[in-house]
Scaffold this motif. Sequence first.
Motif, PDB file in Angstrom:
ATOM      1  N   ASN B 120      19.511 -18.723 -38.959  1.00 13.21           N
ATOM      2  CA  ASN B 120      18.220 -18.477 -39.613  1.00 13.21           C
ATOM      3  C   ASN B 120      17.570 -19.777 -40.068  1.00 13.21           C
ATOM      4  OD1 ASN B 120      18.472 -15.771 -39.150  1.00 13.21           O
ATOM      5  ND2 ASN B 120      19.154 -15.255 -41.228  1.00 13.21           N
ATOM      6  N   ALA B 121      18.377 -20.713 -40.551  1.00 10.77           N
ATOM      7  CA  ALA B 121      17.834 -22.017 -40.948  1.00 10.77           C
ATOM      8  C   ALA B 121      17.276 -22.737 -39.721  1.00 10.77           C
ATOM      9  CB  ALA B 121      18.918 -22.852 -41.623  1.00 10.77           C
ATOM     10  N   LYS B 122      18.029 -22.656 -38.625  1.00 12.69           N
ATOM     11  CA  LYS B 122      17.567 -23.304 -37.392  1.00 12.69           C
ATOM     12  C   LYS B 122      16.238 -22.699 -36.919  1.00 12.69           C
ATOM     13  CE  LYS B 122      18.802 -23.982 -32.525  1.00 12.69           C
ATOM     14  NZ  LYS B 122      19.850 -23.919 -31.492  1.00 12.69           N
ATOM     15  N   SER B 123      16.159 -21.370 -36.916  1.00  9.29           N
ATOM     16  CA  SER B 123      14.923 -20.707 -36.489  1.00  9.29           C
ATOM     17  C   SER B 123      13.739 -21.151 -37.338  1.00  9.29           C
ATOM     18  CB  SER B 123      15.061 -19.187 -36.587  1.00  9.29           C
ATOM     19  OG  SER B 123      16.064 -18.748 -35.728  1.00  9.29           O
ATOM     20  N   PHE B 124      14.007 -21.292 -38.633  1.00  6.32           N
ATOM     21  CA  PHE B 124      12.905 -21.681 -39.516  1.00  6.32           C
ATOM     22  C   PHE B 124      12.449 -23.107 -39.218  1.00  6.32           C
ATOM     23  CE2 PHE B 124      10.749 -22.987 -43.392  1.00  6.32           C
ATOM     24  CZ  PHE B 124       9.967 -21.873 -43.663  1.00  6.32           C
ATOM     25  N   LEU B 125      13.420 -23.996 -38.991  1.00  9.44           N
ATOM     26  CA  LEU B 125      13.062 -25.380 -38.651  1.00  9.44           C
ATOM     27  C   LEU B 125      12.246 -25.411 -37.358  1.00  9.44           C
ATOM     28  CD1 LEU B 125      16.390 -27.279 -39.512  1.00  9.44           C
ATOM     29  CD2 LEU B 125      14.213 -27.400 -40.757  1.00  9.44           C
ATOM     30  N   ILE B 126      12.635 -24.586 -36.399  1.00 10.35           N
ATOM     31  CA  ILE B 126      11.888 -24.524 -35.132  1.00 10.35           C
ATOM     32  C   ILE B 126      10.466 -24.010 -35.391  1.00 10.35           C
ATOM     33  CG2 ILE B 126      11.768 -23.352 -32.881  1.00 10.35           C
ATOM     34  CD1 ILE B 126      14.893 -23.360 -32.934  1.00 10.35           C
ATOM     35  N   SER B 127      10.364 -23.002 -36.263  1.00 13.78           N
ATOM     36  CA  SER B 127       9.041 -22.441 -36.572  1.00 13.78           C
ATOM     37  C   SER B 127       8.148 -23.482 -37.255  1.00 13.78           C
ATOM     38  CB  SER B 127       9.178 -21.208 -37.469  1.00 13.78           C
ATOM     39  OG  SER B 127       9.445 -21.603 -38.813  1.00 13.78           O
ATOM     40  N   GLN B 128       8.777 -24.490 -37.856  1.00 13.83           N
ATOM     41  CA  GLN B 128       8.018 -25.564 -38.516  1.00 13.83           C
ATOM     42  C   GLN B 128       7.756 -26.728 -37.571  1.00 13.83           C
ATOM     43  OE1 GLN B 128       6.850 -25.264 -41.867  1.00 13.83           O
ATOM     44  NE2 GLN B 128       7.439 -23.191 -41.256  1.00 13.83           N
ATOM     45  N   GLY B 129       8.090 -26.551 -36.302  1.00 15.06           N
ATOM     46  CA  GLY B 129       7.706 -27.550 -35.318  1.00 15.06           C
ATOM     47  C   GLY B 129       8.801 -28.513 -34.901  1.00 15.06           C
ATOM     48  N   VAL B 130      10.049 -28.281 -35.350  1.00 11.14           N
ATOM     49  CA  VAL B 130      11.142 -29.148 -34.914  1.00 11.14           C
ATOM     50  C   VAL B 130      11.674 -28.605 -33.585  1.00 11.14           C
ATOM     51  CG1 VAL B 130      13.394 -30.138 -35.499  1.00 11.14           C
ATOM     52  CG2 VAL B 130      11.750 -29.611 -37.310  1.00 11.14           C
ATOM     53  N   SER B 131      11.889 -29.486 -32.628  1.00  8.43           N
ATOM     54  CA  SER B 131      12.346 -29.045 -31.304  1.00  8.43           C
ATOM     55  C   SER B 131      13.742 -28.428 -31.397  1.00  8.43           C
ATOM     56  CB  SER B 131      12.377 -30.242 -30.362  1.00  8.43           C
ATOM     57  OG  SER B 131      13.236 -29.964 -29.274  1.00  8.43           O
ATOM     58  N   ALA B 132      13.935 -27.295 -30.740  1.00  8.82           N
ATOM     59  CA  ALA B 132      15.229 -26.601 -30.743  1.00  8.82           C
ATOM     60  C   ALA B 132      16.326 -27.495 -30.186  1.00  8.82           C
ATOM     61  CB  ALA B 132      15.144 -25.312 -29.923  1.00  8.82           C
ATOM     62  N   ALA B 133      15.964 -28.378 -29.281  1.00 10.16           N
ATOM     63  CA  ALA B 133      16.964 -29.241 -28.647  1.00 10.16           C
ATOM     64  C   ALA B 133      17.592 -30.216 -29.649  1.00 10.16           C
ATOM     65  CB  ALA B 133      16.327 -30.015 -27.502  1.00 10.16           C
ATOM     66  N   ARG B 134      16.922 -30.425 -30.797  1.00  9.10           N
ATOM     67  CA  ARG B 134      17.450 -31.373 -31.792  1.00  9.10           C
ATOM     68  C   ARG B 134      18.384 -30.696 -32.794  1.00  9.10           C
ATOM     69  NH1 ARG B 134      12.375 -33.964 -34.482  1.00  9.10           N
ATOM     70  NH2 ARG B 134      13.966 -35.255 -35.505  1.00  9.10           N
ATOM     71  N   ILE B 135      18.526 -29.382 -32.720  1.00  8.39           N
ATOM     72  CA  ILE B 135      19.265 -28.666 -33.774  1.00  8.39           C
ATOM     73  C   ILE B 135      20.457 -27.920 -33.184  1.00  8.39           C
ATOM     74  CG2 ILE B 135      19.095 -27.057 -35.700  1.00  8.39           C
ATOM     75  CD1 ILE B 135      16.002 -27.249 -35.311  1.00  8.39           C
ATOM     76  N   LYS B 136      21.628 -28.292 -33.621  1.00  7.46           N
ATOM     77  CA  LYS B 136      22.820 -27.507 -33.315  1.00  7.46           C
ATOM     78  C   LYS B 136      23.232 -26.757 -34.572  1.00  7.46           C
ATOM     79  CE  LYS B 136      25.237 -30.141 -29.734  1.00  7.46           C
ATOM     80  NZ  LYS B 136      26.402 -31.009 -29.488  1.00  7.46           N
ATOM     81  N   THR B 137      24.056 -25.722 -34.384  1.00 11.67           N
ATOM     82  CA  THR B 137      24.601 -25.035 -35.555  1.00 11.67           C
ATOM     83  C   THR B 137      26.115 -24.929 -35.418  1.00 11.67           C
ATOM     84  OG1 THR B 137      24.393 -22.858 -34.546  1.00 11.67           O
ATOM     85  CG2 THR B 137      22.526 -23.615 -35.868  1.00 11.67           C
ATOM     86  N   ILE B 138      26.782 -24.823 -36.539  1.00  5.47           N
ATOM     87  CA  ILE B 138      28.222 -24.535 -36.553  1.00  5.47           C
ATOM     88  C   ILE B 138      28.514 -23.668 -37.769  1.00  5.47           C
ATOM     89  CG2 ILE B 138      28.829 -26.650 -37.794  1.00  5.47           C
ATOM     90  CD1 ILE B 138      31.444 -26.698 -36.101  1.00  5.47           C
ATOM     91  N   SER B 139      29.477 -22.772 -37.611  1.00  3.65           N
ATOM     92  CA  SER B 139      29.794 -21.829 -38.675  1.00  3.65           C
ATOM     93  C   SER B 139      31.183 -22.114 -39.233  1.00  3.65           C
ATOM     94  CB  SER B 139      29.756 -20.411 -38.096  1.00  3.65           C
ATOM     95  OG  SER B 139      30.371 -19.524 -38.993  1.00  3.65           O
ATOM     96  N   PHE B 140      31.267 -22.235 -40.547  1.00  2.00           N
ATOM     97  CA  PHE B 140      32.566 -22.497 -41.169  1.00  2.00           C
ATOM     98  C   PHE B 140      33.111 -21.323 -41.979  1.00  2.00           C
ATOM     99  CE2 PHE B 140      31.389 -26.900 -40.258  1.00  2.00           C
ATOM    100  CZ  PHE B 140      32.596 -27.396 -39.793  1.00  2.00           C
ATOM    101  N   GLY B 141      32.380 -20.218 -42.009  1.00  2.00           N
ATOM    102  CA  GLY B 141      32.888 -19.089 -42.783  1.00  2.00           C
ATOM    103  C   GLY B 141      33.189 -19.495 -44.212  1.00  2.00           C
ATOM    104  N   LYS B 142      34.367 -19.089 -44.707  1.00  2.00           N
ATOM    105  CA  LYS B 142      34.758 -19.455 -46.082  1.00  2.00           C
ATOM    106  C   LYS B 142      35.735 -20.621 -46.087  1.00  2.00           C
ATOM    107  CE  LYS B 142      38.176 -15.697 -46.238  1.00  2.00           C
ATOM    108  NZ  LYS B 142      38.688 -14.564 -47.016  1.00  2.00           N
ATOM    109  N   GLU B 143      35.813 -21.349 -44.982  1.00  2.16           N
ATOM    110  CA  GLU B 143      36.880 -22.351 -44.829  1.00  2.16           C
ATOM    111  C   GLU B 143      36.637 -23.657 -45.572  1.00  2.16           C
ATOM    112  OE1 GLU B 143      39.546 -21.237 -43.427  1.00  2.16           O
ATOM    113  OE2 GLU B 143      38.424 -19.386 -43.092  1.00  2.16           O
TER     114      GLU B 143
END
Lengths: 455, 171
Positions: B120-143
Amino acid sequence: MNLLMKGCQEMQKRSWLGRNLALFFATLLVLVVQEPRPALAQLEIDITQGTIEPMPVAIYDFIGKTEEASQFGRDITTVINADLERSGLFQPLEKEAFIEKITKFNKAPRFGDWRIINAQALVTGRATIQKDGRLKAEFRLWDVLAQKQIAGVQFFASTENWRRIAHQISDTIYQQLTGEKGYFDSSIVFIDETGPKTNRVKRLTIMDQDGYNVRNLTRGDALVLTPRFNPAASEVAYMSYADGEPRVYLLNLETRQRELIGKFPGMTFSPRFSPDGQKIIMSLQNGANANLYTLDLKSLAKTRLTSTAAIDTGPSFSPDGRRITFESDRGGSQQIYVMNADGSDQQRISFGKGRYSTPVWSPRGDWIAFTKLTQGQFVIGVMRADGSGERILSVGFHNEGPTWSPNGRVIMFFREVRGETSGPALWSIDLTGRNERKVKTPNFASDPAWSPLNK
Amino acid sequence: MMSASLRSRSYFPGLSKLFVAAMMLTLAACAGSSTNKPGDGVNNVNAAPGSKQDFSVNVGDRIFFPTDITSLPEIAKSTLRRQAVWLKNYPQVKVIVQGHADERGTREYNIGLSARRAANAKSFLISQGVSAARIKTISFGKERPVAVCDDESCWSQNRRAVTVVTGAVSS
């Protein structure tokens, strides 16, 4: 007590069969693994029963001709004692109370000496180091009241595998006296945890079900989570952060070879094997959503089973492979669902107060164990596959992640307690909610998965 | 800081100085982020423009979520808008958005939950004009919690998405 009396009457009724089986065993060399056979004495275990009096059993130190053999005999006896005691169904009697001194393996015991100390069953045995260097362990199980032998089996193994022999004997005794298969000759794979909460080091680790023979399978350089055995207990599927993007990997326990499972476009997590070992079911993250896929391990064919704008995870097959239970927040909060193995007929089954998570189908098919989050607590419970019959087994600040013993009688899970320097530990509890016990591990431990019985 | 170090000693008597120092840093960081949201303060650190430090101190590298919520609260959106402006100013920079959950959830679900926060953070950054190619995501859960007490004051700090700058000018 009534239950025990019933068990004793059953034993007496079946003593004729016992005699004949004793003859059968006397002439038969039974090698390490036995076929299941009808149980002789039926301590009928009613899982809805509130309390069961543990059955008093006497386990005599296995005798041996040499000091080395005698030592193996005593060690094997100690392991059998611990296995049976830990099950909560048996009460091994103190050796100090024994009257008869047993010196010959082939001689019948003086049953009166055992009846007087209230032993219902007696185990005698002999350990021998053979000429080829292997260990032979023979044992006899005696019905003290009926004054009959009810089982007699020999096991062979290399001396370093003496604990396995002991567990196999425990399984035989358990099966003879309860009518259900045992679970002692089995392993636990889990996550060993060290270091502070903010930067835990997690290692994939395996041990015998009684906490012995602990071996680390990964070095701790990458975060690893949620290991699960394949049905042959020869491989473990788990999630690892080893290569940047967290994904499901497969570890071969013999070769220690690790391989990435499937070529998926995103994070994969929460793996479990199908009962035939041919497929792995897991979650694939796609943007904001996680859906369930199976991967055929031979053809590498992927099958998508769910396609909701939700988090679908925690999948677990029914033992016949025809149904799958999983958790999903598609309805607004985490709940348990079931569906057919092809993804059809998805139905919510949990409707109690709270959020339901980590469903795991019992190997007997009769229950689904789960974690439930309710009123600030994390509890372990079971329900039927249609959602009925919910029973809570263990309540506390944070209990999570149930796994079943191979016979579907015992549930292991991990428990976190409050405290900034605290960490998780493994616990086991009977399906009746009795006999809750901490499982011995060297460090903090989480995410246990119980293997099938060793082959 | 005084109280933090005293607490550290009483909780971790036998541990190395290094470890205690690390815990002090963590505690200090917790105190800072609970009273003083990153990015809310004035520009008072001498960080090179376009550096990681510039981003985390002057823009704010993390957003927070209520329990079990993955949609973006208004205050999170305003932080992400500042991140987007900064990212558009430094087009050579790439980011990884790390999603995290608190400890009060089950492991697998939290992995999905924190993946959704990061997405969701990535989508919002894209909606603000940041290229999707510049944004990766990773999930850490509760770790990977940053705060380890057993109440909401810590759990609220752990339910977060952190935008980590890669390939920035050195700070």
